[in-house]
Design a protein around this motif. Structure first.
Motif, PDB file in Angstrom:
ATOM      1  N   SER A 155      29.240 -30.017  14.943  1.00 47.36           N
ATOM      2  CA  SER A 155      30.271 -31.021  15.207  1.00 47.36           C
ATOM      3  C   SER A 155      29.746 -32.122  16.124  1.00 47.36           C
ATOM      4  CB  SER A 155      31.491 -30.347  15.839  1.00 47.36           C
ATOM      5  OG  SER A 155      32.461 -31.303  16.215  1.00 47.36           O
ATOM      6  N   THR A 156      28.979 -31.739  17.136  1.00 48.90           N
ATOM      7  CA  THR A 156      28.408 -32.732  18.047  1.00 48.90           C
ATOM      8  C   THR A 156      27.428 -33.643  17.327  1.00 48.90           C
ATOM      9  OG1 THR A 156      28.646 -31.165  19.885  1.00 48.90           O
ATOM     10  CG2 THR A 156      27.157 -33.028  20.208  1.00 48.90           C
ATOM     11  N   MET A 157      26.592 -33.078  16.468  1.00 51.81           N
ATOM     12  CA  MET A 157      25.624 -33.885  15.729  1.00 51.81           C
ATOM     13  C   MET A 157      26.312 -34.841  14.765  1.00 51.81           C
ATOM     14  SD  MET A 157      22.677 -33.146  16.914  1.00 51.81           S
ATOM     15  CE  MET A 157      21.659 -33.925  15.674  1.00 51.81           C
ATOM     16  N   GLU A 158      27.392 -34.412  14.141  1.00 51.28           N
ATOM     17  CA  GLU A 158      28.121 -35.292  13.227  1.00 51.28           C
ATOM     18  C   GLU A 158      28.750 -36.456  13.985  1.00 51.28           C
ATOM     19  OE1 GLU A 158      28.321 -35.430  10.029  1.00 51.28           O
ATOM     20  OE2 GLU A 158      27.027 -33.687   9.704  1.00 51.28           O
ATOM     21  N   ARG A 159      29.325 -36.174  15.152  1.00 44.93           N
ATOM     22  CA  ARG A 159      29.909 -37.260  15.945  1.00 44.93           C
ATOM     23  C   ARG A 159      28.835 -38.233  16.411  1.00 44.93           C
ATOM     24  NH1 ARG A 159      32.550 -33.025  18.545  1.00 44.93           N
ATOM     25  NH2 ARG A 159      31.306 -33.433  20.432  1.00 44.93           N
ATOM     26  N   ARG A 160      27.702 -37.701  16.844  1.00 44.99           N
ATOM     27  CA  ARG A 160      26.614 -38.583  17.281  1.00 44.99           C
ATOM     28  C   ARG A 160      26.072 -39.399  16.111  1.00 44.99           C
ATOM     29  NH1 ARG A 160      21.850 -36.326  21.031  1.00 44.99           N
ATOM     30  NH2 ARG A 160      23.662 -36.253  22.411  1.00 44.99           N
ATOM     31  N   LYS A 161      25.952 -38.776  14.952  1.00 38.40           N
ATOM     32  CA  LYS A 161      25.470 -39.495  13.775  1.00 38.40           C
ATOM     33  C   LYS A 161      26.408 -40.631  13.411  1.00 38.40           C
ATOM     34  CE  LYS A 161      24.198 -38.719   8.941  1.00 38.40           C
ATOM     35  NZ  LYS A 161      24.089 -37.695   7.857  1.00 38.40           N
ATOM     36  N   THR A 181      15.875 -49.308  17.999  1.00 36.92           N
ATOM     37  CA  THR A 181      16.880 -48.287  17.711  1.00 36.92           C
ATOM     38  C   THR A 181      16.698 -47.020  18.531  1.00 36.92           C
ATOM     39  OG1 THR A 181      15.528 -47.405  15.900  1.00 36.92           O
ATOM     40  CG2 THR A 181      17.123 -49.129  15.357  1.00 36.92           C
ATOM     41  N   THR A 182      15.582 -46.871  19.213  1.00 37.79           N
ATOM     42  CA  THR A 182      15.333 -45.622  19.935  1.00 37.79           C
ATOM     43  C   THR A 182      16.098 -45.527  21.243  1.00 37.79           C
ATOM     44  OG1 THR A 182      13.380 -46.594  20.999  1.00 37.79           O
ATOM     45  CG2 THR A 182      13.044 -45.397  18.931  1.00 37.79           C
ATOM     46  N   GLN A 183      16.494 -46.664  21.818  1.00 37.91           N
ATOM     47  CA  GLN A 183      17.173 -46.651  23.105  1.00 37.91           C
ATOM     48  C   GLN A 183      18.413 -47.524  23.047  1.00 37.91           C
ATOM     49  OE1 GLN A 183      14.343 -47.869  26.073  1.00 37.91           O
ATOM     50  NE2 GLN A 183      13.437 -45.834  26.241  1.00 37.91           N
ATOM     51  N   GLY A 184      19.373 -47.165  23.865  1.00 32.18           N
ATOM     52  CA  GLY A 184      20.604 -47.931  23.961  1.00 32.18           C
ATOM     53  C   GLY A 184      21.136 -47.900  25.383  1.00 32.18           C
ATOM     54  N   MET A 185      22.195 -48.640  25.605  1.00 31.15           N
ATOM     55  CA  MET A 185      22.816 -48.707  26.922  1.00 31.15           C
ATOM     56  C   MET A 185      24.081 -47.855  26.925  1.00 31.15           C
ATOM     57  SD  MET A 185      20.616 -50.579  28.352  1.00 31.15           S
ATOM     58  CE  MET A 185      21.428 -50.764  29.944  1.00 31.15           C
ATOM     59  N   THR A 192      23.132 -47.707  32.068  1.00 31.14           N
ATOM     60  CA  THR A 192      21.850 -47.011  32.118  1.00 31.14           C
ATOM     61  C   THR A 192      21.275 -46.919  30.706  1.00 31.14           C
ATOM     62  OG1 THR A 192      22.957 -44.858  31.904  1.00 31.14           O
ATOM     63  CG2 THR A 192      22.481 -45.652  34.133  1.00 31.14           C
ATOM     64  N   THR A 193      19.964 -46.871  30.641  1.00 31.63           N
ATOM     65  CA  THR A 193      19.278 -46.733  29.356  1.00 31.63           C
ATOM     66  C   THR A 193      19.303 -45.274  28.922  1.00 31.63           C
ATOM     67  OG1 THR A 193      17.836 -48.577  29.935  1.00 31.63           O
ATOM     68  CG2 THR A 193      17.135 -47.161  28.127  1.00 31.63           C
ATOM     69  N   ALA A 194      19.715 -45.051  27.697  1.00 29.94           N
ATOM     70  CA  ALA A 194      19.827 -43.690  27.173  1.00 29.94           C
ATOM     71  C   ALA A 194      19.091 -43.604  25.844  1.00 29.94           C
ATOM     72  CB  ALA A 194      21.302 -43.307  26.986  1.00 29.94           C
ATOM     73  N   PRO A 195      18.376 -42.518  25.592  1.00 25.85           N
ATOM     74  CA  PRO A 195      17.697 -42.361  24.296  1.00 25.85           C
ATOM     75  C   PRO A 195      18.704 -42.133  23.181  1.00 25.85           C
ATOM     76  CG  PRO A 195      17.465 -40.367  25.619  1.00 25.85           C
ATOM     77  CD  PRO A 195      18.118 -41.388  26.499  1.00 25.85           C
ATOM     78  N   ARG A 196      18.437 -42.748  22.041  1.00 22.59           N
ATOM     79  CA  ARG A 196      19.337 -42.598  20.898  1.00 22.59           C
ATOM     80  C   ARG A 196      18.680 -41.843  19.749  1.00 22.59           C
ATOM     81  NH1 ARG A 196      21.937 -48.594  20.230  1.00 22.59           N
ATOM     82  NH2 ARG A 196      19.798 -49.036  19.602  1.00 22.59           N
ATOM     83  N   LEU A 197      17.519 -42.300  19.339  1.00 24.25           N
ATOM     84  CA  LEU A 197      16.824 -41.675  18.217  1.00 24.25           C
ATOM     85  C   LEU A 197      15.383 -41.394  18.612  1.00 24.25           C
ATOM     86  CD1 LEU A 197      18.041 -43.870  15.206  1.00 24.25           C
ATOM     87  CD2 LEU A 197      18.892 -41.637  15.882  1.00 24.25           C
TER      88      LEU A 197
END
Length: 344
Positions: free
Chosen positions: A61-67, A105-109, A123-128
């Protein structure tokens, strides 16, 4: 007392299950950076198969929401790409632009709260991450082919670094208005071998802006090779020095503690030679790995030989003096010396 044994076993089993489940949930929540509705106390009374099912369902469920949040039609990556239409259009025909977009695409705010000030902050957060995707592609390839591809990539990266170092050296010399004639003797020999001795003699006295463009490219590559060799020597010497000191420290500890081997009916001298040989082999392997790792993570800095040459050139320049309106030399008046006050 023996009648309490089943109760104690159940209590111990419940407590251990609660402890392990709590650690598992905390690890997964920290990994996904989300708070889950699952509670360790509620899961502790259930069998492990049911715990596994609920945890896997929560992960899915967490992966689907993140996707959906990242890759959906209104997701973060779609908004970032829409805001960079110029790069998106250029990426259709330019591989470098595609790599920049992939890196984008690898990082986001992300909005977080500062625990000290309790204020919102970005803060900078990893995305992919593409590590696992690349690992899946490499998994089906033979080991020899993967080795050849990695070595080819490293050689190409080394050539790119050489070009980068060359441009950095060239810009540094140009900004400091240093000609090729002021370089070290070994550097001038390499440059002369690159463009030819007669050609270099005509170019060494010119400023870098006056050197023709067709001669700048080989000179930049040669400067990059010189800088790269110097950097690699520095990395190698620094790594050997640090690793050797650590090796001697471990050898001293081994020398002090090797006498304990006699309690295990083993010859301390034989064990000392064996362990020392193993530690020396590990030292060589550690030096190789550290040097190779630092070679591809190094960032160029100002070269020491050029700054030394600049300081010596500055000392050789005559003292500057002010010139008056009529062209006469105006010397600075001597500074008035302050009288020392006597202390009584």
């Amino acid at each position: 007392p023996w009648g309490q044994k089943p109760w104690l076993q159940d209590a111990l089993r419940t407590n251990l299950t609660t402890l392990y489940v709590r650690r598992l949930l905390l690890t997964l929540e920290r990994r996904f950076n989300e708070s889950w509705p699952l509670k360790a106390a509620d899961l502790a009374s259930q069998p492990w198969k049911e715990i596994r099912t609920q945890v896997l369902a929560q992960i899915q469920s967490t992966m689907e929401r993140r996707k959906q949040r990242l890759l959906g039609s209104e997701g973060e990556i779609a908004r970032d790409l829409e805001a960079n239409q110029e790069h998106l259009t250029a990426a259709l025909n330019d591989q470098d632009e595609r790599l920049r977009l992939l890196q984008l695409t690898t990082q986001g705010m992300r909005i977080t709260f500062d625990p000290k000030s309790h204020r919102k902050q970005l803060t900078t957060a990893p995305r992919l991450t593409y590590v696992y995707a690349m690992a899946q592609k490499l998994e089906a390839l033979p080991a020899q082919q993967v080795t050849e591809q990695v070595l080819a990539h490293l050689e190409e990266a080394q050539a790119v670094f050489q070009t980068i170092f060359g441009h950095a050296e060239w810009e540094h010399l140009r900004n400091q208005e240093v000609t090729l004639k002021k370089l070290a003797v070994n550097s001038k020999d390499i440059l002369a071998e690159t463009v030819g001795k007669e050609r270099f003699e005509r170019l060494e006295s010119l400023s870098l802006d006056e050197i023709p463009a067709e001669d700048q490219a080989p000179l930049i590559q040669a400067l990059g090779k010189i800088a790269q060799n110097r950097i690699y020597r520095q990395l190698l010497l620094a790594t050997i020095t640090q690793s050797w000191v650590e090796y001697l420290t471990r050898m001293e500890a081994l020398r002090v503690s090797i006498s304990m081997e006699s309690y295990a009916q083993r010859d301390p001298l034989v064990q000392y030679k064996s362990q020392a040989s193993t530690m020396f082999t590990e030292l060589l392997s550690e030096v190789r790995q550290t040097v190779i790792s630092k070679m591809y993570r190094y960032r160029p800095s100002l070269p020491a030989e050029y700054t030394t040459g600049l300081r010596s050139a500055a000392r050789a320049q005559p003292e500057l003096a002010l010139v008056g309106a009529g062209g006469s030399r105006v010397n600075n008046p001597p500074a008035k010396s302050k009288k020392k006050r006597k202390r009584h």
